[in-house]
Design a protein around this motif. Sequence first.
Motif, PDB file in Angstrom:
ATOM      1  N   UNK A 161      -1.545   3.572 -12.632  1.00 26.24           N
ATOM      2  CA  UNK A 161      -1.636   4.112 -11.289  1.00 26.24           C
ATOM      3  C   UNK A 161      -2.211   3.058 -10.350  1.00 26.24           C
ATOM      4  N   UNK A 162      -1.996   3.258  -9.056  1.00 27.75           N
ATOM      5  CA  UNK A 162      -2.464   2.287  -8.072  1.00 27.75           C
ATOM      6  C   UNK A 162      -3.993   2.202  -8.087  1.00 27.75           C
ATOM      7  N   UNK A 163      -4.525   1.002  -8.324  1.00 27.07           N
ATOM      8  CA  UNK A 163      -5.988   0.855  -8.306  1.00 27.07           C
ATOM      9  C   UNK A 163      -6.551   1.071  -6.912  1.00 27.07           C
ATOM     10  N   UNK A 164      -7.774   1.582  -6.843  1.00 24.36           N
ATOM     11  CA  UNK A 164      -8.438   1.782  -5.555  1.00 24.36           C
ATOM     12  C   UNK A 164      -8.566   0.472  -4.796  1.00 24.36           C
ATOM     13  N   UNK A 165      -8.625  -0.638  -5.517  1.00 22.09           N
ATOM     14  CA  UNK A 165      -8.713  -1.974  -4.924  1.00 22.09           C
ATOM     15  C   UNK A 165      -7.611  -2.204  -3.898  1.00 22.09           C
ATOM     16  N   UNK A 166      -6.434  -1.588  -4.119  1.00 24.15           N
ATOM     17  CA  UNK A 166      -5.278  -1.803  -3.249  1.00 24.15           C
ATOM     18  C   UNK A 166      -5.036  -0.665  -2.262  1.00 24.15           C
ATOM     19  N   UNK A 167      -5.943   0.285  -2.180  1.00 27.07           N
ATOM     20  CA  UNK A 167      -5.756   1.368  -1.223  1.00 27.07           C
ATOM     21  C   UNK A 167      -5.916   0.846   0.193  1.00 27.07           C
ATOM     22  N   UNK A 168      -5.141   1.411   1.128  1.00 24.30           N
ATOM     23  CA  UNK A 168      -5.177   0.988   2.521  1.00 24.30           C
ATOM     24  C   UNK A 168      -6.440   1.525   3.174  1.00 24.30           C
ATOM     25  N   UNK A 169      -7.181   0.671   3.839  1.00 28.53           N
ATOM     26  CA  UNK A 169      -8.363   1.117   4.581  1.00 28.53           C
ATOM     27  C   UNK A 169      -7.941   1.603   5.950  1.00 28.53           C
ATOM     28  N   UNK A 170      -8.721   2.468   6.621  1.00 34.59           N
ATOM     29  CA  UNK A 170      -8.352   2.990   7.924  1.00 34.59           C
ATOM     30  C   UNK A 170      -8.095   1.916   8.963  1.00 34.59           C
ATOM     31  N   UNK A 171      -8.777   0.762   8.800  1.00 29.48           N
ATOM     32  CA  UNK A 171      -8.632  -0.297   9.795  1.00 29.48           C
ATOM     33  C   UNK A 171      -7.423  -1.180   9.525  1.00 29.48           C
ATOM     34  N   UNK A 172      -6.750  -0.971   8.394  1.00 30.44           N
ATOM     35  CA  UNK A 172      -5.634  -1.847   8.026  1.00 30.44           C
ATOM     36  C   UNK A 172      -4.372  -1.483   8.788  1.00 30.44           C
ATOM     37  N   UNK A 173      -3.468  -2.460   8.855  1.00 34.43           N
ATOM     38  CA  UNK A 173      -2.145  -2.207   9.428  1.00 34.43           C
ATOM     39  C   UNK A 173      -1.397  -1.215   8.551  1.00 34.43           C
ATOM     40  N   UNK A 174      -0.463  -0.494   9.148  1.00 36.04           N
ATOM     41  CA  UNK A 174       0.364   0.427   8.363  1.00 36.04           C
ATOM     42  C   UNK A 174       1.206  -0.343   7.363  1.00 36.04           C
TER      43      UNK A 174
END
Length: 353
Positions: free
Chosen positions: A336-349
Motif C-alpha cells: 500500500x502507499x506509504x504515508x511518506x508519499x501522501x500529499x500534504x495540504x500545501x502540495x500541488x495537486x
Amino acid sequence: MSIPSTGNLRVAVVGAGMMGADHVSRITQRISGAEVVAVVDPDVARVAAAAELAPGAETFASFEEALAATRLDAVIIATPGFLHEPVILPALEAGLAILSEKPLSDTVESSLRIIEAEQRLDRPHIQVGFMRRFDAGYLELRELVASGAHGALLALHCAHRNPSTPPNFSESALITDSVIHEIDVVPFVVGEPIVSIEVKKPRRNSLAPDGLRDPQFVLLETASGVLAIVEINVNVQFGYQVTTDAVFESGVASIGRPQGIEVAAAGSTGQGITPSFKERFGAAYDVEVQRWVDAAHAGTIDGPSAWDGYLASVVADAGVVAQASGEKVPVQYALDKPAFYEVSPASSVLAGA
C-alpha cells in the motif's frame, strides 16, 4: 541543501543523448533559478556537444566523478531506464533533488529498492519525468473527468505514434519505454489505479525493423471499469502524434489533434504533424522542469513521485507478461502507499498524485 549566492540550483545532467541535451538547452535558455554545472556521459563526443549548450559546465564520464569534483544541488537523469538506479541511489545519499526521466527504473525490484532508499530520508527527493501531467490538454481532460459535466467517463482511445524506432528497440520496450506514458497518465486522468492489462497484436507493419512486432494495442482497465485502448505504433513514418479521445456518457472530448494552420492546395487539404516529442510536448517539459526547480528551492517536489514510478513499473511488468502470453493479466501491487508519499495540504495537486 544550501543554494549558492547566485540563487541558482547547481544541476548535473546525466546522459547526454537527445533527451539529456534537450534538458541542458532547456535549463540554460528557458528555466530560471537553475544552471547546468556538469554534464555526464561516457561518450566523449556526445558529452562535449551537450556541454557546449551550457557555457561553463564541466564534463565527466561518470556520475561518481561529478559528485566528487563538483558542488551539486540537483541531478536530472536522462539515461536508459536500466541505468537510473546506479545514479539515483548515490544522489539520494548526497541529498540531491532528483528529476529522473521515465521510467523510474527498468524493473519492479529496482523500483522497490529506490523507494525503500528514499524513505530513509526526511522527505521525497525524487520526481519522475512523466511530463504529460504538465501538458495543458491532459490537465483540461483531467478536470473535465472530475467535473462530471458529461456524466461518467466510460473509455479512452489513446494513440501513441512515432515516425521510427532507434536501433535495437525491443518489443518489450513498446510497453516499458513508450506505453509507460499512458500507464502513468491514464490513472492521473481517470483518478483510479489500473487493475489489469492485455495486449493485442494486429497485422505487422512491414516498415518496422526485423524482429519488432509493431503496432500493438494495449488495453488498460481501471478499478471502476474504464477501459483505455492504447494504440502503440512506432514506425508510422509520418511524424510524432499523441492523441486521446475520452468517451463520456453524454459526450466525447479529444486532445492532441493538430491545431495549426490548415492549408488547401493542389486538390487537397492538410495540417502539419509534429516531427518529434520536442515539438509536441516542449511546453509541458518546460513547465515540468521549472516547477521541479522551484520545488527544489523550497525543499520539496512538484510532480509524480517515486511512488508513482513504482506503480507504473508494476503495470509495465504485467504488460510485458501480457505481451508475451496474449492473455489478460491482473495488476498486483506489492504494498500500500506509504504515508511518506501522501500529499500534504500545501502540495500541488500534481505532487504525488
